[in-house]
Motif scaffolding. Structure first.
Motif, PDB file in Angstrom:
ATOM      1  N   LYS A  40       0.841  -1.197   0.000  1.00 40.47           N
ATOM      2  CA  LYS A  40       0.000   0.000   0.000  1.00 40.47           C
ATOM      3  C   LYS A  40       0.874   1.244   0.000  1.00 40.47           C
ATOM      4  N   PHE A  41       0.732   2.076  -1.023  1.00 47.50           N
ATOM      5  CA  PHE A  41       1.466   3.327  -1.103  1.00 47.50           C
ATOM      6  C   PHE A  41       0.832   4.361  -0.173  1.00 47.50           C
ATOM      7  N   THR A  42       1.676   5.180   0.447  1.00 46.33           N
ATOM      8  CA  THR A  42       1.184   6.297   1.250  1.00 46.33           C
ATOM      9  C   THR A  42       1.380   7.588   0.468  1.00 46.33           C
ATOM     10  N   GLU A  43       0.574   8.586   0.759  1.00 50.05           N
ATOM     11  CA  GLU A  43       0.701   9.882   0.094  1.00 50.05           C
ATOM     12  C   GLU A  43       1.407  10.858   1.024  1.00 50.05           C
ATOM     13  N   ASN A  44       2.420  11.522   0.493  1.00 51.31           N
ATOM     14  CA  ASN A  44       3.177  12.507   1.257  1.00 51.31           C
ATOM     15  C   ASN A  44       3.377  13.751   0.403  1.00 51.31           C
ATOM     16  N   ALA A  45       3.644  14.861   1.071  1.00 60.35           N
ATOM     17  CA  ALA A  45       3.930  16.107   0.366  1.00 60.35           C
ATOM     18  C   ALA A  45       5.426  16.360   0.365  1.00 60.35           C
ATOM     19  N   VAL A  46       5.973  16.761  -0.772  1.00 56.03           N
ATOM     20  CA  VAL A  46       7.387  17.119  -0.860  1.00 56.03           C
ATOM     21  C   VAL A  46       7.504  18.524  -1.434  1.00 56.03           C
ATOM     22  N   GLU A  47       8.563  19.207  -1.034  1.00 59.41           N
ATOM     23  CA  GLU A  47       8.864  20.539  -1.577  1.00 59.41           C
ATOM     24  C   GLU A  47       9.958  20.396  -2.619  1.00 59.41           C
ATOM     25  N   GLU A  87      24.173  10.488   3.854  1.00 59.95           N
ATOM     26  CA  GLU A  87      25.214  11.371   3.319  1.00 59.95           C
ATOM     27  C   GLU A  87      25.056  11.485   1.805  1.00 59.95           C
ATOM     28  N   VAL A  88      24.923  12.702   1.322  1.00 56.58           N
ATOM     29  CA  VAL A  88      24.752  12.938  -0.116  1.00 56.58           C
ATOM     30  C   VAL A  88      26.092  12.778  -0.813  1.00 56.58           C
ATOM     31  N   ALA A  89      26.092  12.044  -1.914  1.00 56.71           N
ATOM     32  CA  ALA A  89      27.320  11.787  -2.665  1.00 56.71           C
ATOM     33  C   ALA A  89      27.852  13.062  -3.298  1.00 56.71           C
ATOM     34  N   PRO A  90      29.174  13.162  -3.460  1.00 58.38           N
ATOM     35  CA  PRO A  90      29.744  14.291  -4.201  1.00 58.38           C
ATOM     36  C   PRO A  90      29.182  14.332  -5.620  1.00 58.38           C
ATOM     37  N   GLY A  91      28.924  15.533  -6.106  1.00 58.39           N
ATOM     38  CA  GLY A  91      28.424  15.680  -7.464  1.00 58.39           C
ATOM     39  C   GLY A  91      26.922  15.632  -7.592  1.00 58.39           C
ATOM     40  N   LEU A  92      26.217  15.464  -6.465  1.00 54.58           N
ATOM     41  CA  LEU A  92      24.758  15.473  -6.477  1.00 54.58           C
ATOM     42  C   LEU A  92      24.227  16.737  -5.807  1.00 54.58           C
ATOM     43  N   THR A  93      23.139  17.269  -6.351  1.00 57.06           N
ATOM     44  CA  THR A  93      22.414  18.381  -5.741  1.00 57.06           C
ATOM     45  C   THR A  93      21.062  17.882  -5.266  1.00 57.06           C
ATOM     46  N   VAL A  94      20.714  18.190  -4.022  1.00 59.03           N
ATOM     47  CA  VAL A  94      19.389  17.853  -3.505  1.00 59.03           C
ATOM     48  C   VAL A  94      18.365  18.782  -4.146  1.00 59.03           C
ATOM     49  N   SER A  95      17.302  18.201  -4.721  1.00 62.31           N
ATOM     50  CA  SER A  95      16.322  19.023  -5.431  1.00 62.31           C
ATOM     51  C   SER A  95      14.903  18.906  -4.868  1.00 62.31           C
ATOM     52  N   ALA A  96      14.707  18.100  -3.819  1.00 60.82           N
ATOM     53  CA  ALA A  96      13.401  18.065  -3.145  1.00 60.82           C
ATOM     54  C   ALA A  96      13.576  17.416  -1.774  1.00 60.82           C
ATOM     55  N   ARG A  97      12.797  17.874  -0.825  1.00 59.80           N
ATOM     56  CA  ARG A  97      12.754  17.300   0.528  1.00 59.80           C
ATOM     57  C   ARG A  97      11.311  17.266   1.001  1.00 59.80           C
ATOM     58  N   SER A  98      11.067  16.446   2.009  1.00 61.35           N
ATOM     59  CA  SER A  98       9.780  16.500   2.711  1.00 61.35           C
ATOM     60  C   SER A  98       9.953  17.285   4.001  1.00 61.35           C
ATOM     61  N   ASP A  99       8.858  17.547   4.708  1.00 61.63           N
ATOM     62  CA  ASP A  99       8.916  18.476   5.838  1.00 61.63           C
ATOM     63  C   ASP A  99       9.721  17.956   7.020  1.00 61.63           C
ATOM     64  N   ASP A 100      10.022  16.656   7.058  1.00 60.80           N
ATOM     65  CA  ASP A 100      10.852  16.124   8.136  1.00 60.80           C
ATOM     66  C   ASP A 100      12.336  16.097   7.751  1.00 60.80           C
ATOM     67  N   GLY A 101      12.660  16.668   6.605  1.00 65.74           N
ATOM     68  CA  GLY A 101      14.047  16.740   6.164  1.00 65.74           C
ATOM     69  C   GLY A 101      14.489  15.604   5.273  1.00 65.74           C
ATOM     70  N   THR A 102      13.657  14.588   5.085  1.00 63.04           N
ATOM     71  CA  THR A 102      14.023  13.453   4.240  1.00 63.04           C
ATOM     72  C   THR A 102      14.266  13.917   2.806  1.00 63.04           C
ATOM     73  N   ILE A 103      15.393  13.517   2.246  1.00 65.40           N
ATOM     74  CA  ILE A 103      15.727  13.875   0.871  1.00 65.40           C
ATOM     75  C   ILE A 103      14.822  13.100  -0.075  1.00 65.40           C
ATOM     76  N   GLN A 104      14.155  13.828  -0.946  1.00 66.32           N
ATOM     77  CA  GLN A 104      13.171  13.220  -1.838  1.00 66.32           C
ATOM     78  C   GLN A 104      13.579  13.259  -3.308  1.00 66.32           C
ATOM     79  N   ALA A 105      14.590  14.031  -3.661  1.00 64.26           N
ATOM     80  CA  ALA A 105      15.077  14.050  -5.046  1.00 64.26           C
ATOM     81  C   ALA A 105      16.489  14.595  -5.078  1.00 64.26           C
ATOM     82  N   VAL A 106      17.270  14.080  -6.007  1.00 61.41           N
ATOM     83  CA  VAL A 106      18.624  14.579  -6.264  1.00 61.41           C
ATOM     84  C   VAL A 106      18.841  14.604  -7.768  1.00 61.41           C
ATOM     85  N   GLU A 107      19.886  15.322  -8.185  1.00 61.25           N
ATOM     86  CA  GLU A 107      20.258  15.304  -9.599  1.00 61.25           C
ATOM     87  C   GLU A 107      21.767  15.437  -9.736  1.00 61.25           C
ATOM     88  N   VAL A 108      22.281  14.901 -10.830  1.00 59.79           N
ATOM     89  CA  VAL A 108      23.719  14.882 -11.085  1.00 59.79           C
ATOM     90  C   VAL A 108      24.130  16.211 -11.707  1.00 59.79           C
TER      91      VAL A 108
END
Length: 269
Positions: free
Chosen positions: A177-184, A213-234
């Motif tokens: 069962k998938f849960t629905e969450n909001a990300v910024e 720990e975010v790998a070198p060369g990646l930029t975080v591009s989305a998070r949720s309100d608890d700080g969880t990283i939700q997207a990255v890009e190279v």
């Protein structure tokens, strides 16, 4: 049906209209980019058979085809640098899909009690494909496990059991069962460009791990309100995006898939 009935031409469309339709279909089929999607390799039951099988939920490749791409499935198999490059020679884009947890030995940790038994064949396969894709700037999209594979491949680490960190199971209800969450989604990023810099994008979640720990060369591009990283890009490629959620589960929002398909079309040109 007799021979004359079988060979009778339809009268509803003139020959010129049929030819025009066929030319349109041929043009769009020939211009559609080939998108490779990695698959599971697990024990599977169908009919009388209970065998190891490569498979992928239909929603993944259906999203690709609806976005204008042609889906090609890539099952785990023996791999080295030359094989990975040979596979990518035939593709215009790549999706690293969801699935079991990455082997924690790949980022120098012992397994947590909740961590899946590792699928080292798939880990090696996807790591090689991603490395080769980044080297040649082949457009790619990582989904859930795909984000985690990318981060580990480039030298980052994972939280092995997110409830230990955030104190809840909001991202994984279990039982399929998938849960629905909001990300910024952060402005000024590729994900922001594709998703209109959404401050509260509703997404479908099914994960108990996340980037630590975010790998070198990646930029975080989305998070949720608890700080969880939700997207990255190279940083070093035109299109290398990965998200922790499951965009294939939202049939009404194809923006990430459409972005990949368009980038793949440009890459092919």
């Amino acid at each position: 049906m007799n021979a004359s009935e079988h060979t009778e031409e339809p009268t509803s469309q003139a020959p010129s209209a049929l030819a025009s339709r066929d030319r349109w279909r041929d043009h769009h089929s020939s211009s559609a980019p080939l998108i490779g999607l990695t698959t599971y390799l697990e024990q599977a039951q169908t009919g009388v058979w209970d065998v190891p099988a490569a498979f992928l939920p239909k929603v993944y490749f259906e999203a690709v085809t609806r976005a204008g791409g042609i889906a090609v499935l890539l099952p785990p198999q023996p791999v080295d640098e030359s094989i990975a490059n040979r596979v990518l020679d035939g593709l215009d884009g790549l999706i690293i899909t969801g699935g079991k947890d990455v082997d924690p030995a790949r980022y120098g940790q012992e397994p947590h009690a909740t961590t899946d038994v590792p699928r080292r064949d798939r880990d090696a396969w996807e790591d090689a494909l991603l490395t080769a894709a980044i080297d040649r700037e082949l457009p790619f999209l990582g989904i859930c496990r795909g984000l985690q594979v990318l981060n580990v491949s480039l030298g980052g680490t994972l939280h092995q059991h997110l409830p230990d960190v955030i104190g809840s199971t909001r991202y994984n209800a279990g039982y399929g069962k998938f849960t629905e969450n909001a990300v910024e989604v952060h402005a000024g990023t590729k994900a922001g460009e594709l998703l209109d810099d959404a401050e509260a994008l509703a997404v479908h979640s099914y994960h108990h791990q996340a980037i630590d720990e975010v790998a070198p060369g990646l930029t975080v591009s989305a998070r949720s309100d608890d700080g969880t990283i939700q997207a990255v890009e190279v940083d070093s490629v035109p299109f290398g995006v990965a998200v922790q959620w499951h965009p294939e589960e939202n049939a009404d929002d194809l923006r990430l898939f459409a972005g990949l398909v368009e980038a793949a079309r440009e890459y092919r040109r």
